[in-house]
Design a protein around this motif. Structure first.
Motif, PDB file in Angstrom:
ATOM      1  N   LYS A 167       0.802  -1.210   0.000  1.00  0.00           N
ATOM      2  CA  LYS A 167       0.000   0.000   0.000  1.00  0.00           C
ATOM      3  C   LYS A 167       0.845   1.274   0.000  1.00  0.00           C
ATOM      4  N   TYR A 185       4.064   5.999  -2.255  1.00  0.00           N
ATOM      5  CA  TYR A 185       4.271   7.304  -1.606  1.00  0.00           C
ATOM      6  C   TYR A 185       5.751   7.615  -1.360  1.00  0.00           C
ATOM      7  N   VAL A 192      -2.519   7.847   5.310  1.00  0.00           N
ATOM      8  CA  VAL A 192      -2.914   6.782   4.386  1.00  0.00           C
ATOM      9  C   VAL A 192      -3.408   5.545   5.152  1.00  0.00           C
ATOM     10  N   ASN A 240      -7.148  12.979  10.303  1.00  0.00           N
ATOM     11  CA  ASN A 240      -6.879  13.654  11.581  1.00  0.00           C
ATOM     12  C   ASN A 240      -6.311  12.720  12.644  1.00  0.00           C
ATOM     13  N   GLN A 273      -3.762   8.613  -5.701  1.00  0.00           N
ATOM     14  CA  GLN A 273      -3.556   8.731  -4.262  1.00  0.00           C
ATOM     15  C   GLN A 273      -2.255   9.441  -3.906  1.00  0.00           C
ATOM     16  N   VAL A 290     -12.585  24.004   8.677  1.00  0.00           N
ATOM     17  CA  VAL A 290     -12.628  24.365   7.266  1.00  0.00           C
ATOM     18  C   VAL A 290     -13.990  24.984   6.937  1.00  0.00           C
ATOM     19  N   LEU A 337      -8.817   2.947  16.115  1.00  0.00           N
ATOM     20  CA  LEU A 337      -8.566   4.384  15.992  1.00  0.00           C
ATOM     21  C   LEU A 337      -9.754   5.226  16.443  1.00  0.00           C
ATOM     22  N   ASP A 393      -9.503   7.175  19.552  1.00  0.00           N
ATOM     23  CA  ASP A 393      -8.756   8.420  19.489  1.00  0.00           C
ATOM     24  C   ASP A 393      -9.578   9.571  18.907  1.00  0.00           C
ATOM     25  N   LEU A 394     -10.662   9.221  18.237  1.00  0.00           N
ATOM     26  CA  LEU A 394     -11.472  10.275  17.616  1.00  0.00           C
ATOM     27  C   LEU A 394     -12.397  10.961  18.620  1.00  0.00           C
ATOM     28  N   SER A 451     -18.495  20.128   7.982  1.00  0.00           N
ATOM     29  CA  SER A 451     -17.442  21.099   8.310  1.00  0.00           C
ATOM     30  C   SER A 451     -17.354  21.326   9.808  1.00  0.00           C
ATOM     31  N   ASN A 508     -14.743  17.866  12.820  1.00  0.00           N
ATOM     32  CA  ASN A 508     -13.712  17.072  12.141  1.00  0.00           C
ATOM     33  C   ASN A 508     -13.786  15.595  12.505  1.00  0.00           C
ATOM     34  N   ASN A 509     -14.102  15.326  13.782  1.00  0.00           N
ATOM     35  CA  ASN A 509     -14.140  13.932  14.215  1.00  0.00           C
ATOM     36  C   ASN A 509     -15.286  13.172  13.562  1.00  0.00           C
ATOM     37  N   LEU A 549     -16.532  13.786  10.608  1.00  0.00           N
ATOM     38  CA  LEU A 549     -16.125  13.524   9.228  1.00  0.00           C
ATOM     39  C   LEU A 549     -15.193  12.311   9.173  1.00  0.00           C
ATOM     40  N   GLN A 550     -14.240  12.277  10.083  1.00  0.00           N
ATOM     41  CA  GLN A 550     -13.299  11.146  10.083  1.00  0.00           C
ATOM     42  C   GLN A 550     -14.008   9.831  10.393  1.00  0.00           C
ATOM     43  N   VAL A 598     -14.613  14.924  -1.259  1.00  0.00           N
ATOM     44  CA  VAL A 598     -13.736  14.950  -0.069  1.00  0.00           C
ATOM     45  C   VAL A 598     -13.658  13.558   0.554  1.00  0.00           C
ATOM     46  N   ASN A 640     -10.368  10.742   0.511  1.00  0.00           N
ATOM     47  CA  ASN A 640      -9.787  10.192   1.744  1.00  0.00           C
ATOM     48  C   ASN A 640      -9.900   8.675   1.801  1.00  0.00           C
ATOM     49  N   SER A 671     -10.028   6.828  -0.709  1.00  0.00           N
ATOM     50  CA  SER A 671      -9.089   6.379  -1.742  1.00  0.00           C
ATOM     51  C   SER A 671      -7.726   6.042  -1.136  1.00  0.00           C
ATOM     52  N   LEU A 672      -7.279   6.867  -0.184  1.00  0.00           N
ATOM     53  CA  LEU A 672      -5.996   6.590   0.471  1.00  0.00           C
ATOM     54  C   LEU A 672      -6.103   5.387   1.397  1.00  0.00           C
ATOM     55  N   LEU A 673      -7.175   5.352   2.176  1.00  0.00           N
ATOM     56  CA  LEU A 673      -7.315   4.268   3.158  1.00  0.00           C
ATOM     57  C   LEU A 673      -7.458   2.902   2.487  1.00  0.00           C
ATOM     58  N   LEU A 674      -8.184   2.873   1.369  1.00  0.00           N
ATOM     59  CA  LEU A 674      -8.449   1.586   0.713  1.00  0.00           C
ATOM     60  C   LEU A 674      -7.523   1.314  -0.468  1.00  0.00           C
TER      61      LEU A 674
END
Lengths: 340, 579
Positions: A4, A8, A26, A31, A177, A237, B362, B365-366, B410, B413-414, B416-417, B450, B454, B456-459
């Motif tokens: 994965k 990067y 990733v 956050n 990515q 944001v 995780l 932690d959120l 918006s 943040n937590n 959204l995550q 958005v 995100n 996309s990176l995780l999977l």
């Protein structure tokens, strides 16, 4: 095996390189990017074991402030370190790394804000700062060249007053990515540097004290980058869903959530004429806040100051000066107004 | 509906010679026997019939003097089935108009008068008629069962189905406002000519068959009715082709049935070859197999009656009752009715699966407690994000609720995550049985983009961000097909995952699906799996043809967002813009 994280890592003759924060993002989400968890370590181990095996791994730990649940311990304990790994810019992270190293009696060197772990030879690569910056810059520029769509003749850029001989398409930068993650991290650096500079002066450019700082974006393709920067830097944001192809008049209410006296930092994809920044500035003013600073991926302006005909000046910084890129077919991008 | 609702559909009597010297199935000395056998079988196997719909060609070749016999035949049917004439809906066929003038085999002038008198014997002559003109009328056949009779033959030219004008189409749509659009309601639409292509239609086209038998201009009604009536069940019944066919489209079920009357006809292989040769567009060598197929098909009797039976949940079963003879030349009296095992159809009322809160470590932690859906509701309540007003959606629809996804995502943040991580885990579970890497995420509009970028990176999956604006189809087109040449290559992934903030009518998603479908087709690729994900979704609202989704997940279903017709709201002149 599909790895994965491989995509990067940036590679030069001496080492393979990545930001630890990027890898955290990733593997763990945006956050959670300032804390190293086991999810990242497990993926990192795969890279360490097999990817570009003859080169040291250099990890820039900038903005990573914590390691959760001794996440590094098993990795440190079960690795022979015949391959060098360098944790660079460790800052507050050093205590989390050094403690298990001592416990497991692993050889390391701690110097110049770095922890070098290797059983063969220690030492940092020379000009590490310069080389990593060059790698990052080359990567971003390469991605921008790759997303350039040359035109056969000058055409109007969508929703601008400008004609161009080609177009940079941010969709491509979001789609892949590696470019999305690296560009977001680089934009975060620019915002962080700006915030550090105003804190050093203990005031904003106009001398005001601000109650809050917020990231703002106004276009569809800027929004993923703006939200990423906000999450990476742990800021809030504001997305004004009112420009670009999707008009959503009801969502201006987002500005009700803007506290008076907020220092707005604009994050965008490309700054060509500057319209979006000026509109963001106008919205900010309407809600008794200010926009003095903008960061963008690429800019056609080189003087770092918005000096067009609207409102107040603003300072901006971009990752790339678009006019300096060597591009396919057209060689250099050119912009002109209709009557030129 | 408290019990099953059973609708009998018959069509194409083609009564030419009622006399006993005829070999027609509905001839004077046979029709009673023929229909009694049919009705006994239906009553025995299915039960009580609630309404009968007959879709034209009652008489043959304009022999309108046969209408009294037709009335007699229908009377027999209603008596056996114990149905009132007001429960019978009819629409005219192309043979039902008296021919006044003919030139070279083409009808120049015809009269509807005899048919008009005939139709008054049935529901149109009853008390529950809502609107009426020569093109259409709407009646109520029973409680919760309405009938829209369409005259697809009005003012036809060159023996082809007639042109439906925009004005007529507008009138029909406006008149449908008389029907209460709720899941209890069944609207039956009778049209002699079918407006869809069914699998049974001959291929290749013989002698302009499609032009003569498909009511192309009526197709617009299918789309407009889909938008006007989202809640009720819609049943289209048609005839003309003497072929059976079935299809389902959103909440609309289309049934085409074979003929009931007429004598047995046999078309030889040679006659069909002659037709091909006369047209001269296909070489005989190339069509040998096709001719065999067409010969076999055209000699299928398809002498049918259909019963469309709706269960208490509104799901239809279609029973086909078919009359069989031992050979083509058998006299009809040797034939018998038999009932096929019913075809079951499901009206797709797509309901989204609730995406649970992720189970990853995780999450601790959120700093979030509670289930994902509850957290979203809390956020909406705490920030007063639900606005009740009129929000125009296009297509004549108004949403009475509006939640700013922008503010929702918006402001915390937590949250959204948590949404990003929960959706990621859910997608992974949905891709377990497929080649995981052969997938692409499509983020629709700002927050879809958005979240998709995100995830996309995780999977470790590619993503494509897309602005959906229903009013600028050309822009969508441009963006997908030309503007994004470099991302064009992404679109050969077998699995597509759409991510969006909120689905109101679902039209953005289905428009995008159609575009991608076209794009894949051009590239000779196929889409295997399509997954839809939204942050908010009101499961009570029928979605716009989302049956292409193999999975449909949402983070929150508890927020009701009513969508109603613009016309039913009081004018802004009276109560102002803000409700």
């Amino acid at each position: 095996m599909n790895q994965k994280l491989e995509k990067y890592f940036l590679i030069c003759d001496e080492f393979i390189y990545c930001r630890l924060q990027l890898l955290n993002w990733v593997c763990q989400g945006a956050n959670q990017s300032n804390k190293l968890h086991l999810a990242t370590v497990n993926e990192l181990k795969k890279v360490y074991d097999s990817y570009q095996t003859d080169k040291p791994i250099l990890l820039d730990c900038r903005r990573v402030r914590d390691i959760g649940n001794n996440a590094l311990n098993d990795f440190l304990k079960n690795t022979d370190f015949s391959r060098k790994i360098i944790f660079w810019n460790v800052n507050h992270l050093d205590k989390y790394i050094i403690s298990p190293l001592l416990e497991y009696k692993i050889e390391y060197e701690h110097k110049q804000n770095s922890i070098i772990i290797s059983t063969i030879e220690k030492g940092l690569p020379k000009q590490i700062e310069k080389k990593t910056q060059q790698l990052e810059q080359k990567f971003v520029e390469g991605k921008l060249v790759g997303c350039f769509e040359p035109y056969d003749e000058f055409k109007r850029l969508y929703s601008t007053h400008v004609l161009a001989n080609g177009e940079f398409d941010a969709t491509n930068l979001i789609s892949a990515q590696d470019s999305f993650a690296w560009i977001s991290i680089k934009l975060s650096d620019l915002v962080e540097n700006y915030l550090a500079s105003i804190r050093a002066r203990d005031l904003s450019p106009d001398g005001k004290k601000y109650s809050d700082e917020k990231i703002m974006a106004v276009s569809f393709r800027s929004s993923p980058f703006a939200v990423a920067v906000a999450n990476v830097l742990n800021k809030n944001v504001i997305i004004i869903d009112h420009l670009g192809p999707k008009h959503n008049e009801y969502d201006i209410e987002i500005l009700d959530f803007l506290n008076k006296g907020t220092n707005i930092i604009y994050v965008g994809d490309f700054l060509i004429g500057g319209t979006e920044v000026f509109i963001s500035q106008m919205y900010s003013k309407m809600f008794e806040s200010d926009l003095h600073f903008a960061v963008v991926i690429g800019s056609a302006q080189s003087n770092k100051q918005g000096e067009l005909c609207f409102a107040e000046k603003f300072e901006f910084n971009s990752l790339v000066n678009l006019k300096e890129l060597i591009l396919p077919k057209v060689e250099k991008v050119e912009y002109k107004l209709f009557d030129e | 509906m408290n019990k099953r609702t059973n609708i009998l559909h018959i069509t194409d009597f083609h009564l030419n010679n009622f006399g006993n010297d005829s070999s027609e199935y509905l001839r004077e000395d046979y029709y009673e026997n023929y229909l009694r056998q049919l009705c006994v079988l239906i009553s025995k196997k299915i039960g009580v019939i609630d309404a009968i719909v007959i879709t034209g060609d009652f008489v043959d070749k304009g022999k309108t003097e046969n209408f009294p016999h037709v009335i007699e035949i229908i009377k027999k049917l209603t008596l056996i089935l114990n149905i009132d004439d007001s429960n019978v809906g009819v629409c005219p066929g192309n043979h039902d108009f008296k021919i006044l003038e003919e030139e070279g085999g083409k009808i120049v002038k015809e009269s509807m008068d005899d048919y008009k008198s005939f139709e008054m014997h049935y529901s149109k002559g009853g008390d529950l008629v809502y609107c009426t003109n020569d093109r259409f009328y709407i009646t109520k056949l029973r409680k919760d069962v309405y009938f829209l009779s369409l005259n697809s033959c009005l003012n036809r030219k060159d023996n082809k189905p007639s042109k439906l004008t925009n004005k007529e189409s507008n009138e029909i749509i406006a008149s449908l406002k008389n029907i209460s659009d709720n899941p209890e309601t069944l609207l039956i639409i009778g049209s002699h000519y079918p407006l869809s292509y069914f699998d049974s239609a001959p291929y290749p086209d013989i002698d302009g068959w499609y032009d003569h038998h498909i009511w192309r201009s009526g197709l617009i009604l299918k789309e407009r009715i889909k938008v006007s009536l989202r809640q009720c069940k819609i049943l289209w019944l048609c005839g003309d082709t003497h072929l059976p066919g079935e299809s389902i489209y959103n909440n609309q079920l289309f049934i085409m049935s074979g003929r009931l009357g007429e004598k047995t006809r046999f078309i030889s292989r040679e006659q069909i070859i002659n037709q091909f040769e006369d047209q001269g567009h296909i070489s005989l060598d190339d069509i040998s197999e096709t001719v065999d197929k067409i010969t076999e098909e055209m000699n299928q009797e398809h002498r049918q009656a259909r019963v469309i039976s709706y269960d208490v949940n509104g799901q239809p079963e279609v029973y086909t009752v078919e009359h069989s003879s031992r050979t083509y030349t058998d006299h009809s009296q040797y034939g018998y009715w038999r009932m096929h095992y019913p075809d079951r159809f499901s009206h797709p009322t797509k309901v989204a699966e609730l995406i649970p809160k992720a189970t990853m470590d995780l999450i601790e932690d959120l700093d979030v407690n509670g289930e994902l859906e509850d957290l979203i509701i809390d956020e909406i309540k705490n920030n007063n994000l639900y606005q009740f007003n009129r929000y125009y959606l296009g297509d004549g629809k108004v949403s009475l609720g509006w939640i700013s996804i922008n503010v929702l995502l918006s402001s915390n943040n937590n949250l959204l995550q948590l949404i990003i991580i929960s959706i990621s885990e859910w997608i992974k579970s949905k891709l377990e049985d497929v080649e995981y890497q052969d997938s692409i995420l499509i983020g629709i509009d700002i927050w879809g983009a958005v979240i998709a970028s995100n995830i996309s990176l995780l999977l470790d999956l590619p993503n494509y961000s897309k602005a959906a604006n229903d009013n600028t189809d050309s822009y969508i087109d441009q963006e997908l097909f030309t503007h994004a040449n470099r991302t064009y290559n992404y679109f050969d992934k077998k699995n597509i995952i759409y991510i969006t903030g909120i689905i109101s009518s679902g039209s953005s998603l289905s428009t995008l699906h159609n575009l991608l479908y076209e794009l894949y087709d051009k590239k000779d690729k196929t889409i295997e799996k399509e997954i839809g994900i939204s942050i908010l979704n009101d499961n009570n609202q029928i979605k716009n043809n989302l049956d292409f989704l193999t999975s449909f997940g949402t983070c929150c279903t508890k927020v009701k967002i009513p969508i109603i017709d613009e016309d039913v709201l009081p004018s802004e002149d009276i109560i102002g813009e803000d409700i």
